[in-house]
Scaffold this motif. Structure first.
Motif, PDB file in Angstrom:
ATOM      1  N   LYS C  44      -6.565   5.898   5.016  1.00 25.89           N
ATOM      2  CA  LYS C  44      -6.644   4.474   4.641  1.00 25.89           C
ATOM      3  C   LYS C  44      -5.364   3.738   5.014  1.00 25.89           C
ATOM      4  CE  LYS C  44      -7.168   5.460   0.254  1.00 25.89           C
ATOM      5  NZ  LYS C  44      -7.038   6.940   0.274  1.00 25.89           N
ATOM      6  N   SER C  45      -4.223   4.326   4.619  1.00 28.77           N
ATOM      7  CA  SER C  45      -2.954   3.669   4.928  1.00 28.77           C
ATOM      8  C   SER C  45      -2.740   3.582   6.430  1.00 28.77           C
ATOM      9  CB  SER C  45      -1.803   4.433   4.295  1.00 28.77           C
ATOM     10  OG  SER C  45      -1.925   4.412   2.900  1.00 28.77           O
ATOM     11  N   THR C  46      -3.176   4.628   7.105  1.00 28.52           N
ATOM     12  CA  THR C  46      -3.041   4.623   8.559  1.00 28.52           C
ATOM     13  C   THR C  46      -3.775   3.426   9.150  1.00 28.52           C
ATOM     14  OG1 THR C  46      -2.970   7.024   8.469  1.00 28.52           O
ATOM     15  CG2 THR C  46      -3.391   6.019  10.609  1.00 28.52           C
ATOM     16  N   GLY C 162      -3.569  -5.273   1.539  1.00 28.49           N
ATOM     17  CA  GLY C 162      -2.995  -4.701   0.321  1.00 28.49           C
ATOM     18  C   GLY C 162      -3.261  -3.213   0.292  1.00 28.49           C
ATOM     19  N   ASP C 163      -2.198  -2.409   0.296  1.00 23.25           N
ATOM     20  CA  ASP C 163      -2.353  -0.960   0.251  1.00 23.25           C
ATOM     21  C   ASP C 163      -2.171  -0.527  -1.204  1.00 23.25           C
ATOM     22  OD1 ASP C 163      -2.571   1.680   0.694  1.00 23.25           O
ATOM     23  OD2 ASP C 163      -1.095   1.765   2.323  1.00 23.25           O
ATOM     24  N   GLU C 164      -3.271  -0.354  -1.900  1.00 24.85           N
ATOM     25  CA  GLU C 164      -3.279  -0.018  -3.329  1.00 24.85           C
ATOM     26  C   GLU C 164      -2.386  -0.964  -4.120  1.00 24.85           C
ATOM     27  OE1 GLU C 164      -3.035   4.144  -4.253  1.00 24.85           O
ATOM     28  OE2 GLU C 164      -3.316   4.631  -2.139  1.00 24.85           O
ATOM     29  N   PRO C 165      -2.614  -2.251  -4.029  1.00 28.22           N
ATOM     30  CA  PRO C 165      -1.727  -3.203  -4.692  1.00 28.22           C
ATOM     31  C   PRO C 165      -1.788  -3.079  -6.204  1.00 28.22           C
ATOM     32  CG  PRO C 165      -3.672  -4.324  -3.872  1.00 28.22           C
ATOM     33  CD  PRO C 165      -3.743  -2.927  -3.357  1.00 28.22           C
TER      34      PRO C 165
HETATM   35 MG   LIG Z   1      -2.031   5.612   1.403  1.00 30.55          MG
END
Ligand SMILES: [Mg+2]
Ligand SMILES: Nc1ncnc2c1ncn2[C@@H]1O[C@H](COP(=O)(O)OP(=O)(O)OP(=O)(O)O)[C@@H](O)[C@H]1O
Lengths: 386, 449, 224
Positions: C44-46, C162-165
């Motif tokens: 996901k972050s990628t 938003g990465d796990e905001p």
């Molecule tokens: Mg991540």
């Protein structure tokens, strides 16, 4: 708000955040640049002093009575002082010079004290024609004196409120002279504190006919030949000493050279260690702030813009360090010249540029490595905390 | 070797082409053509002048033109500063574009003609490798090539680099001045600082004589020192510098104070800021040309202070007076031939004094004996360039024809008698002339410090 | 139909041997709110980093806002980020020595010129009008995240990532932050891509995609 002003505000905030480290860097930079400044001030102002004293002397050979020690220079740069009144015989000197076949401009001097009102003043008897030839830098306001006239050094004239046209009464052991001041002389040297009269008049007043305290010779020769000439002249004047003016200054030059060498060594060591400590401090700072750098890049700062922020910090430190270093260095220079040469150093404003340059150079050179890592840092990795 | 000498003029012309094209991007093509043509015309006119008016008239003319352009630019710079804070109205009247339609070709042509004439000056001396006709042809080709090069290379410059109107003219003027500073006869900075010095000198003199006590004993040496500063060459130099650089600074300041576009009507903050940032960036780019011009002007001033010309300046030959006080210089002796039209320097030692003087045959065919010093400057001596001798101190060029006549910065002439075998000079006359000259010029002025 | 804000075709990303993202085809329409879910290490972050222009893809095509990101230079990518993307991080990543306003102004500085009044307004919009001069250390997690949002939206981006905001926030703060995002989106009409582990958070979006080992395994449309 203006971009530049914001940048400076940002830099100041960042520096203030790490007070300890900022102060450490500042003191290191200030120390290094202050030493460089001090070195510059000492060597420049003292070197100039030495050569000035020599040049002011005008002649390159000096003949003094053997018993006397020669006085050259002024202020803290006294190379010696007269200990005993002793005299040269004018006739003997002239004969020796003639028989030595030495082609030289010469000037005879007799120095002594005369009483003026209730104070002693230093008076020098000279032949004004010789003076005009040998000491062309004498600046005379008024005229060269005729018989019964005198010239006053500018400092003395100021002190005694004398001007051309005044008359003074000088009392010697043998007779009293009533002299008209024909002019005021500025030499920039110790002569500014003397009265000058024609040699025979002073000899008469002091009761020392045909006596001299000093003969200055301007021999047209350089280096070794000058030494030879002095050596050749010496045997002809057994009760006198023949010296090169350079030789007189040499002790002072030697001392200066030693102090300079010492200061250069210290400065070099301090510069190197300062450079490495800047590098060390900067690297840890950059390492600690890698997340911040990554963030700046992530929110849109280009590599150059982020680099500018960090270079700006180094630059700011360098500038402040340089300014502080200049002030500190001037202080150190005053201390050194006072204690070693007992003379005040010159105030050399342009050395602040040197101090600034040294400090900036160190700050920037020391942070080249860290700056490269700032430039290269990958935002993704640094934000993840790697 | 000669090509290298011509390089500054060609560089200046190329720069002029580029600056003009950048300054008026709407009419690049016609401007490039007129620049090329102007260069050719200028060169042709200059050759015509050299042919029909031998002597210094053509140089005076070109120098006047360059100087006039500088003072015109002064006016423009002041105007630009005055108008800098006016908000540029949307050009409804078309007034400024109509002005451009006149100004652009005038600037382009004028600058190119002058640049062409400057380049042609290089071919005016005796050492020019080419006759006038081949030289002219060469210059025509070079001019066309350079205009074309300017046309294509200017397009390669970054889009963002723009020039204000005054900046364009400033760049052109700076390049012209740089170009002319490489030709000693066309140099402008030295005459300018000389004028400033003379003006200051006259002012102080009159002021001192009318208001203050003249040569008074009570005036302390320090005060004389300060007065001396006003007389010194430094005043001329720094005053000249101020006049030299100020208009460019004015233009830079004008750009700096240009108003930013009004963005109040844009609602979105990001867009508003972006517009502002772009305007600021553009304004900064506009500063580049004026600042570069400053550098060029510094180069020109440097060139003028240290001209890169080899002067014929032989080492003085020591001579002595015979017991009757007569100094004799043989007409031909050793390598020296007095009638070769060159400067021959001699050194007479009398006691502590040394007298430098020279003997030369002027173009009028008469021998002349002069001190290696003039009545107004420090005795730095003279060197011989083409058609003139130069005073090393004030850089004034004295035409060979007038050497031997007294006055100004001309070498001080000394009476002598010409015999078939050589020249006889009275040693005492020589020493006295030197002493009085040097005492009034060297010693006194230095004494002020 | 306008150009989709995000369009990928065969997008891959590998780290050495590890293939974090298998060929992925994805389209996100303008103004859409996309939730990305998947277990840890699923990429996901990628994906977020690629879309946000922080990282470069190993293969495939990626165009965001009509710009082909693989064609941009390093500095071009930075310029793309500051003009097109707003990013909210799980760990906030606020500059510790700057106050809330100054953190927002930092973003303005890189974008164009700092404008304090506008930065204040943005903070007032996220409900932090009373904590302008406080440093991040003096703010709660939820407040910090709101500063982060203000910083992300200050340059009017077209795309908000938003990465796990809400990963570090309690339920109440999470709802507040998401409400805020919803309001802002209603006004500024930007596209939102949120990574989350929380079904509830994902349910705020228009569509949810599920990644597993770098592969898009499931797609769920909640609203259109
Ligand atoms: Mg991540
Ligand atoms: N810089 C890297 N070097 C090597 N492997 C990496 C790197 N970054 C990510 N990976 C690998 O790529 C895969 C995907 O990582 P990613 O960070 O995208 O997961 P994620 O879905 O965000 O997980 P989480 O929910 O835990 O944040 C993981 O297997 C991870 O180990």
């Amino acid at each position: 708000m203006n971009r530049r002003r914001w940048l400076i505000k940002l830099l100041l905030a960042a520096l203030a955040h790490r007070t300890g480290r900022t102060l450490l860097l500042l003191s290191v930079l200030a120390m290094a640049s202050s030493l460089a400044t001090a070195l510059g001030v000492v060597s420049l102002s003292m070197g100039k002093r030495v050569s000035e004293e020599v040049r002011k002397y005008g002649a390159n050979l000096v003949v003094v009575p053997a018993a006397a020690r020669l006085e050259v220079g002024s202020g803290g740069l006294n190379f010696g002082a007269i200990s005993d009144p002793a005299y040269l015989d004018q006739g003997r000197v002239e004969k020796a010079l003639a028989s030595g076949g030495l082609k030289a401009e010469r000037s005879f001097h007799l120095r002594g004290a005369l009483r003026m009102k209730d104070a002693d003043v230093l008076v020098e008897g000279v032949n004004f024609a010789d003076v005009r030839r040998l000491f062309p830098w004498w600046q005379l306001r008024g005229g060269w004196p005729g018989p019964g006239e005198t010239v006053v050094g500018s400092d003395l004239a100021q002190r005694l409120k004398l001007k051309a046209g005044d008359t003074v009464e000088l009392t010697g052991t043998a007779q009293t002279l009533k002299l008209k001041v024909s002019g005021v002389v500025v030499t920039g040297g110790e002569e500014d504190d003397l009265f000058f009269l024609a040699l025979p008049e002073l000899q008469g007043a002091l009761g020392l006919p045909g006596q001299l305290t000093e003969v200055r010779l301007l021999v047209s020769a350089e280096g070794d030949t000058l030494k030879d000439k002095a050596a050749a002249l010496q045997p002809l004047l057994p009760d006198a000493k023949v010296r090169e003016v350079r030789q007189i200054a040499r002790t002072s030059e030697g001392l200066l050279a030693k102090v300079k060498l010492l200061m250069t060594l210290v400065t070099a060591v301090v510069l190197i260690s300062a450079g490495s400590s800047v590098t060390g401090t900067m690297s840890t700072t950059v390492l600690e702030r890698s997340r911040e750098i990554g963030l700046m890049k992530a929110i849109g700062g280009t590599r150059w813009e982020v680099l500018l922020i960090f270079c700006g910090e180094a630059l700011l430190l360098g500038v402040v360090g340089g300014v502080v270093g200049y002030l500190l260095g001037s202080g150190i220079a005053v201390f050194i010249t006072r204690t070693v040469f007992s003379a005040a150093p010159e105030f050399i404003p342009w050395l602040s540029a040197v101090s600034l340059a040294v400090s900036l150079f160190l700050a920037l050179l020391g942070s080249v490595g860290p700056m490269i890592s700032v430039f290269k840092l990958d935002p993704v990795r640094s934000l993840r905390g790697e | 070797m000669f090509a290298a000498k011509l390089l500054p003029q060609l560089f200046a012309f190329f720069g002029i082409a580029a600056v003009v094209l950048r300054g008026y991007p709407e009419r690049r093509r016609p401007l490039a053509v007129s620049v090329g043509a102007g260069f050719a015309v200028g060169a042709a006119v200059a050759f015509f002048l050299f042919r029909n008016f031998p002597g210094s008239f053509p140089f005076e003319l070109i120098r006047t033109v360059v100087g006039a352009s500088f003072f015109l630019f002064w006016g423009i710079a002041v105007t630009a500063l005055y108008r800098s804070s006016e908000r540029a109205l949307p050009d409804a009247s078309g007034r400024s574009s109509r002005l451009d339609a006149v100004a652009a070709p005038v600037i382009a042509l004028g600058a190119a003609v002058t640049a062409g004439a400057l380049a042609a000056c290089r071919f005016s001396g005796n050492d020019a490798p080419l006759g006038p006709v081949p030289a002219l042809v060469l210059l025509l080709v070079i001019g066309a090539l350079l205009a074309a090069a300017g046309f294509f290379l200017e397009a390669k410059l970054p889009e963002a680099l723009t020039v204000s109107r005054a900046g364009t003219l400033g760049g052109v003027v700076a390049l012209l001045l740089l170009s002319s500073s490489y030709l000693v006869r066309l140099d402008l900075f030295s005459p300018l600082s000389m004028k400033v010095m003379k003006g200051c000198h006259d002012f102080v003199h009159q002021f001192m004589e009318s208001v203050l006590i003249p040569d008074h004993l009570f005036v302390r040496p320090q005060i004389w020192g300060y007065i001396g500063i006003l007389f010194s060459k430094e005043v001329g130099f720094w005053g000249g510098m101020v006049i030299w650089f100020t208009p460019f600074l004015l233009v830079a300041i004008a750009v700096r104070f240009e108003l930013l576009p009004s963005v109040g009507h844009i609602r979105q903050g990001a867009q508003r800021r972006k517009l502002l940032a772009a305007a600021i960036r553009q304004r900064r780019m506009k500063l580049i040309v004026p600042l570069l011009s400053l550098v060029l002007m510094a180069g020109a001033a440097y060139r003028s202070s240290f001209p890169d010309v080899e002067y014929w300046d032989p080492k003085p030959i020591p001579v002595a007076a015979d017991p009757s006080g007569d100094v004799f210089i043989p007409r031909k002796g050793g390598e020296v031939d007095l009638s070769d039209g060159k400067l021959h320097k001699y050194l007479l030692k009398g006691g502590a004094r040394e007298v430098r003087f020279f003997v030369m045959l002027t173009p009028t065919g008469k021998l002349t004996v002069d001190l290696d010093a003039c009545a107004i400057c420090k005795p730095d001596g003279y060197g011989q360039g083409e058609g003139s001798v130069i005073c090393y101190y004030c850089k004034t060029l004295i035409p060979l024809e007038t050497v031997g006549k007294p006055g100004g910065c001309n070498p001080v002439p000394v009476a002598f008698s010409e015999k078939p075998d050589g020249v006889h000079i009275n040693g005492v006359t020589l020493v006295n002339a030197w002493s009085t000259t040097v005492q009034s010029t060297g010693a006194k002025k230095e004494g002020g410090k | 139909m306008t150009v989709p804000t995000i369009q990928t075709a065969g997008l891959t990303k590998g780290y050495g041997d590890i293939c974090a993202l298998k060929p992925l085809d994805l389209q996100v329409a303008e103004g859409e709110w996309l939730s990305v879910m998947g277990h840890s290490g699923s990429g996901k972050s990628t994906l977020m980093n690629l879309v946000g222009g922080l990282d470069r893809p190993s293969g495939g095509s990626l165009s965001v806002g009509g710009q082909d990101l693989s064609a941009l230079s390093e500095d071009g990518l930075a310029r793309f980020r500051r003009e097109f993307v707003g990013i909210i991080f799980q760990q906030h990543h606020l500059v510790p020595y700057l106050s809330a306003v100054e953190n927002v102004m930092l973003s303005q500085y890189f974008h164009s010129v700092p404008d304090e009044a506008e930065a204040r307004l943005a903070l007032e919009r996220v409900g932090l009008g009373h904590r302008l001069k406080n440093r991040p250390g003096e703010l709660s997690g939820g407040e910090q995240q709101r500063v982060c949002i203000a910083r992300a939206i200050i340059n009017s981006p077209k795309l908000l990532l938003g990465d796990e905001p809400t990963g570090n926030l309690d339920h109440k703060s999470t709802v507040m932050v998401l409400e805020l995002l919803k309001e802002l989106r209603a006004e500024d009409r930007f596209t939102v891509v949120l990574v989350t582990h929380n079904e509830e958070v994902a349910a705020w979006g228009d569509r949810t995609i599920y990644l597993d080992d770098g592969v898009l395994v499931r797609e769920e449309r909640l609203r259109s």
